[in-house]
Write an enzyme that holds these catalytic residues in place. Structure first.
Site, PDB file in Angstrom:
ATOM      1  N   ASP A 147       0.824  -1.205   0.000  1.00 45.57           N
ATOM      2  CA  ASP A 147       0.000   0.000   0.000  1.00 45.57           C
ATOM      3  C   ASP A 147       0.861   1.260   0.000  1.00 45.57           C
ATOM      4  O   ASP A 147       2.075   1.213   0.196  1.00 45.57           O
ATOM      5  CB  ASP A 147      -0.907   0.013   1.232  1.00 45.57           C
ATOM      6  N   TYR A 187       6.781  -9.799   7.318  1.00 45.27           N
ATOM      7  CA  TYR A 187       6.679  -8.353   7.456  1.00 45.27           C
ATOM      8  C   TYR A 187       7.228  -7.925   8.815  1.00 45.27           C
ATOM      9  O   TYR A 187       7.162  -8.677   9.794  1.00 45.27           O
ATOM     10  CB  TYR A 187       5.223  -7.898   7.359  1.00 45.27           C
TER      11      TYR A 187
END
Length: 252
Positions: free
Chosen positions: A52, A111
């Site tokens: 994003d 992540y």
């Protein structure tokens, strides 16, 4: 025609995410423009993940099928020379099987989310971490993070607008550790929903702040209700850290 796999890294603070958009500057769009300047081709760039806006990547992979004869070892420097923005680095290039797909052949991703735990934010961490000036209980947050591990329906950790059939994902490991001024949340799974890691990070912050109990996570998961979890942490602190492909030495 060759199929080339590229390893890249980027500072996402100046981009509207990975995916090319008509009216926004994106990582994929900038790589495509550099590729066209270099080779004259209009490439189909297949990325391993759709990060994003504002999200970073320490390790990102994409593949391109090309007629270019530029040697693999020369491609990273050649792309950089083709006016690739300085916020994007091409680290390596290797030739792979023609059918290889960076998106569908990745089996898990790791992540990291960085909280800058200082009273005064450093300007050097601006847009690269989420500042939290109050004390952070790493042991408590880590205990809460263990409840993410396993196969679950993560609807409670998915932002609205996600276009997926199933919200079941498997988390292989999750932990929270202190690294100097940073508190770092690391999570690895076979896939992630829209804003899932950022909602996990925001929920762990709620645990730290006493708004949610560390042992409430299983109940929040069972509710399958986004409003039961914590905030969506800002994108600044999120990094795609590692990508694993089937057959990798470090895949298991």
């Amino acid at each position: 025609m060759r199929n080339l796999l590229f390893k890249a890294a980027f500072d996402g603070s100046v981009f509207h995410g990975w995916q090319q958009q008509d009216n926004a500057v994106t990582v994929q769009g900038e790589i495509k423009k550099a590729w066209t300047r270099l080779t004259g081709e209009e490439p189909n760039i297949i990325g391993c993940s759709r990060t994003d806006a504002g999200v970073h990547a320490k390790e990102y992979y994409f593949n391109v099928r090309t007629d270019s004869t530029i040697p693999c070892e020369s491609f990273p420097v050649a792309l950089a020379s083709a006016k690739l923005p300085g916020e994007i680095s091409i680290i390596s290039c290797t030739e792979v099987d023609y059918d290889f797909n960076a998106r569908f052949d990745s089996v898990k991703k790791e992540y990291t989310y960085y909280f800058e735990n200082t009273k005064i934010p450093s300007p050097f961490n601006y847009k690269r971490a989420m500042n939290h000036k109050y004390p952070m209980d790493v042991e408590l947050m880590n205990r809460a993070a263990q409840h993410f591990v396993g196969e679950h329906d993560f609807s409670s950790f998915c932002a609205s607008g996600a276009e997926v059939v199933s919200k079941v994902r498997t988390i292989y490991y999750a932990n929270v550790k202190r690294q100097g001024d940073f508190v770092v949340f690391t999570v690895c799974g076979n896939g992630f929903l829209y804003n899932m890691v950022r909602i996990m990070a925001g929920t762990l912050l709620y645990v730290n702040n006493g708004k949610i109990s560390a042992d409430d996570i299983p109940h929040i998961v069972s509710l399958k209700d986004r409003t039961a979890a914590g905030i969506t942490a800002i994108p600044d602190g999120l990094y795609l850290n590692k990508v694993f492909f089937s057959g990798d030495e470090n895949e298991s």
